[in-house]
Design a protein around this motif. Structure first.
Motif, mmCIF file in Angstrom:
data_model
loop_
_atom_site.group_PDB
_atom_site.id
_atom_site.type_symbol
_atom_site.label_atom_id
_atom_site.label_comp_id
_atom_site.label_asym_id
_atom_site.label_seq_id
_atom_site.Cartn_x
_atom_site.Cartn_y
_atom_site.Cartn_z
ATOM 1 N N TYR A 145 0.939 -1.272 -0.117
ATOM 2 C CA TYR A 145 0.053 0.046 -0.038
ATOM 3 C C TYR A 145 0.871 1.282 0.073
ATOM 4 N N GLU A 146 2.025 1.286 0.884
ATOM 5 C CA GLU A 146 2.760 2.407 0.870
ATOM 6 C C GLU A 146 3.407 2.550 -0.530
ATOM 7 N N ILE A 147 3.727 1.550 -1.087
ATOM 8 C CA ILE A 147 4.228 1.794 -2.531
ATOM 9 C C ILE A 147 3.503 2.269 -3.577
ATOM 10 N N GLU A 148 2.243 1.649 -3.268
ATOM 11 C CA GLU A 148 0.905 2.372 -4.333
ATOM 12 C C GLU A 148 0.594 3.887 -4.098
ATOM 13 N N VAL A 149 0.864 4.431 -2.949
ATOM 14 C CA VAL A 149 0.436 5.667 -2.577
ATOM 15 C C VAL A 149 1.447 6.284 -3.337
ATOM 16 N N LEU A 150 2.884 6.091 -2.916
ATOM 17 C CA LEU A 150 3.997 6.739 -3.709
ATOM 18 C C LEU A 150 4.144 6.857 -4.908
ATOM 19 N N THR A 151 4.187 5.718 -5.686
ATOM 20 C CA THR A 151 3.852 5.582 -7.061
ATOM 21 C C THR A 151 2.851 6.394 -7.683
ATOM 22 N N LYS A 152 1.740 6.340 -7.195
ATOM 23 C CA LYS A 152 0.654 6.882 -7.678
ATOM 24 C C LYS A 152 0.600 8.452 -7.634
ATOM 25 N N GLN A 153 1.543 9.119 -6.502
ATOM 26 C CA GLN A 153 1.725 10.347 -6.460
ATOM 27 C C GLN A 153 2.666 10.795 -7.618
ATOM 28 N N ILE A 154 3.503 10.020 -7.909
ATOM 29 C CA ILE A 154 4.633 10.248 -8.754
ATOM 30 C C ILE A 154 4.228 10.356 -10.045
ATOM 31 N N ILE A 155 3.244 9.298 -10.545
ATOM 32 C CA ILE A 155 2.368 9.431 -11.822
ATOM 33 C C ILE A 155 1.670 10.721 -12.215
ATOM 34 N N GLU A 156 0.752 10.785 -11.031
ATOM 35 C CA GLU A 156 0.079 12.096 -10.970
ATOM 36 C C GLU A 156 0.720 13.403 -11.376
ATOM 37 N N GLU A 157 1.915 13.566 -10.432
ATOM 38 C CA GLU A 157 2.536 14.734 -10.713
ATOM 39 C C GLU A 157 3.125 14.833 -12.011
ATOM 40 N N PHE A 158 3.605 13.745 -12.838
ATOM 41 C CA PHE A 158 4.029 13.440 -14.081
ATOM 42 C C PHE A 158 2.960 13.898 -15.156
ATOM 43 N N GLU A 159 1.838 13.418 -15.029
ATOM 44 C CA GLU A 159 0.861 13.798 -15.901
ATOM 45 C C GLU A 159 0.496 15.158 -15.680
ATOM 46 N N ALA A 160 0.381 15.684 -14.520
ATOM 47 C CA ALA A 160 0.019 17.180 -14.285
ATOM 48 C C ALA A 160 1.045 17.942 -15.276
ATOM 49 N N ASN A 161 2.180 17.756 -15.001
ATOM 50 C CA ASN A 161 3.346 18.481 -15.636
ATOM 51 C C ASN A 161 3.309 18.416 -17.297
ATOM 52 N N VAL A 162 2.852 17.211 -17.829
ATOM 53 C CA VAL A 162 2.692 17.005 -19.102
ATOM 54 C C VAL A 162 1.470 17.715 -19.491
ATOM 55 N N ARG A 163 0.261 17.994 -18.830
ATOM 56 C CA ARG A 163 -0.787 18.879 -19.355
ATOM 57 C C ARG A 163 -0.374 20.133 -19.291
ATOM 58 N N GLU A 164 0.365 20.640 -18.367
ATOM 59 C CA GLU A 164 0.655 21.974 -18.167
ATOM 60 C C GLU A 164 2.123 22.455 -19.017
ATOM 61 N N GLU A 165 2.419 21.352 -19.868
ATOM 62 C CA GLU A 165 3.686 21.559 -20.674
ATOM 63 C C GLU A 165 4.635 22.140 -20.040
ATOM 64 N N GLN A 166 5.307 21.497 -18.973
ATOM 65 C CA GLN A 166 6.452 22.158 -18.171
ATOM 66 C C GLN A 166 7.572 22.129 -18.793
ATOM 67 N N GLY A 167 7.769 21.384 -19.904
ATOM 68 C CA GLY A 167 8.886 21.190 -20.644
ATOM 69 C C GLY A 167 9.736 19.815 -20.375
#
Length: 310
Positions: A145-167
């Motif tokens: 569960y701990e790993i699931e929470v961490l990796t989900k956070q990482i993926i969500e931050e990555f996808e948010a940066n893609v949508r916002e065209e962070q470079g």
């Protein structure tokens, strides 16, 4: 280890997991890196496994694979006694001209073996009470569960940066099985993030195979023993010794910015146990040294802890 149901654990971790996993430390380390004139570009830790292209998108973007992989097909190394195995539960991939994500999410799986097969999963504890299988299952659920929470956070931050065209950005998550002793098993989760320069964080999850319990530092010492002071002093000794021997090595011990200086470990400091049965303390980039030093580890000699180690 207190016996808690997995639902209770989930509720508890939803409240505290972000601090335990040091998500905030990610951002602090990055900000610290900007102030550090001595930083160097970290070596990339790419391990781009071959993956199937899901579809063709604009500019030949590879769409992310968001479905779990069949676990048994991706299993890596079976552990001592066959009590636990590690599998790739999810393999998330995304690639464009400016973004790259290669995220392998591991999951621990308890094996259906007993003592007669050389395993430890279904043996009783010394008092003939709770089977180790029960404790082991709780430890596995907690870590997963701990790993699931961490990796989900990482993926969500990555996808948010893609949508916002962070470079330009790249995110790599991989794992390694550290199978060093007959008593202890450790899974290391590796998180690399690059955006011009790169930063890496390691996380260690350790289980005592003889009890099924997930280990924290305090479990390795006699009750009420002060393990923080001797470990911290030994780390400082090694830091000074290394800096004296190599001018390119630098730790924050007597830095002008007092808040950066290493003072002592905490009960949550990352660790694992090596093949010599010695405790190894691990610090992520920016924790105790400039970013160019990367992840740093310190093996604590047995004689330093001989009076308090269980």
């Amino acid at each position: 280890m207190n016996k808690k149901g997995i639902n209770d654990l989930k509720n508890e971790y939803e409240e505290i997991c972000m601090s335990d996993l040091q998500i905030d430390a990610f951002k602090k380390s990055i900000e610290r890196a900007k102030k550090d004139n001595r930083r160097k570009k970290s070596a990339r830790v790419w391990k781009l496994a071959g993956t199937a292209v899901a579809a063709v998108f604009i500019a030949f973007i590879i769409l992310p694979n968001t479905s779990p992989v069949v676990a048994h097909a991706m299993e890596k190394i079976p552990l001592i006694g066959g009590a636990v195995k590690v599998v790739t539960f999810r393999d998330y991939n995304y690639e464009s001209e400016t973004e790259l994500a290669d995220i392998e999410v591991p999951q621990l799986v308890t094996a259906d073996v007993g003592a007669e097969d050389g395993g430890v999963a279904y043996t009783q504890d010394m008092d003939g009470g709770t089977p180790i299988a029960f404790t082991l299952e709780e430890s596995v659920d907690e870590i997963n569960y701990e790993i699931e929470v961490l990796t989900k956070q990482i993926i969500e931050e990555f996808e948010a940066n893609v949508r916002e065209e962070q470079g330009y950005q790249e995110v790599i998550v991989d794992y390694e099985i550290i199978c060093t002793t007959e008593q202890y098993f450790t899974l290391k989760l590796i998180h690399y993030m690059g955006s011009g320069s790169g930063t890496q964080w390691n996380y260690y999850y350790t289980i005592d195979l003889t009890t099924g319990e997930r280990m924290v530092l305090a479990n390795l010492f006699a009750d009420e023993a002060d393990y923080i002071t001797p470990i911290s002093e030994e780390i400082k000794r090694q830091m000074r010794e290394q800096m004296e021997e190599d001018e390119n090595i630098y730790y924050w011990l007597d830095d002008e910015i007092e808040e950066w200086n290493f003072k002592e470990i905490t009960s949550d400091t990352q660790f694992y146990i090596n093949e010599n049965n010695n405790i190894v303390i691990s610090f992520n980039e920016g924790d105790v040294a400039p970013m160019y030093m990367g992840v740093v580890t310190f093996e604590i000699p047995a004689e330093v802890l001989v009076d308090i180690r269980k």
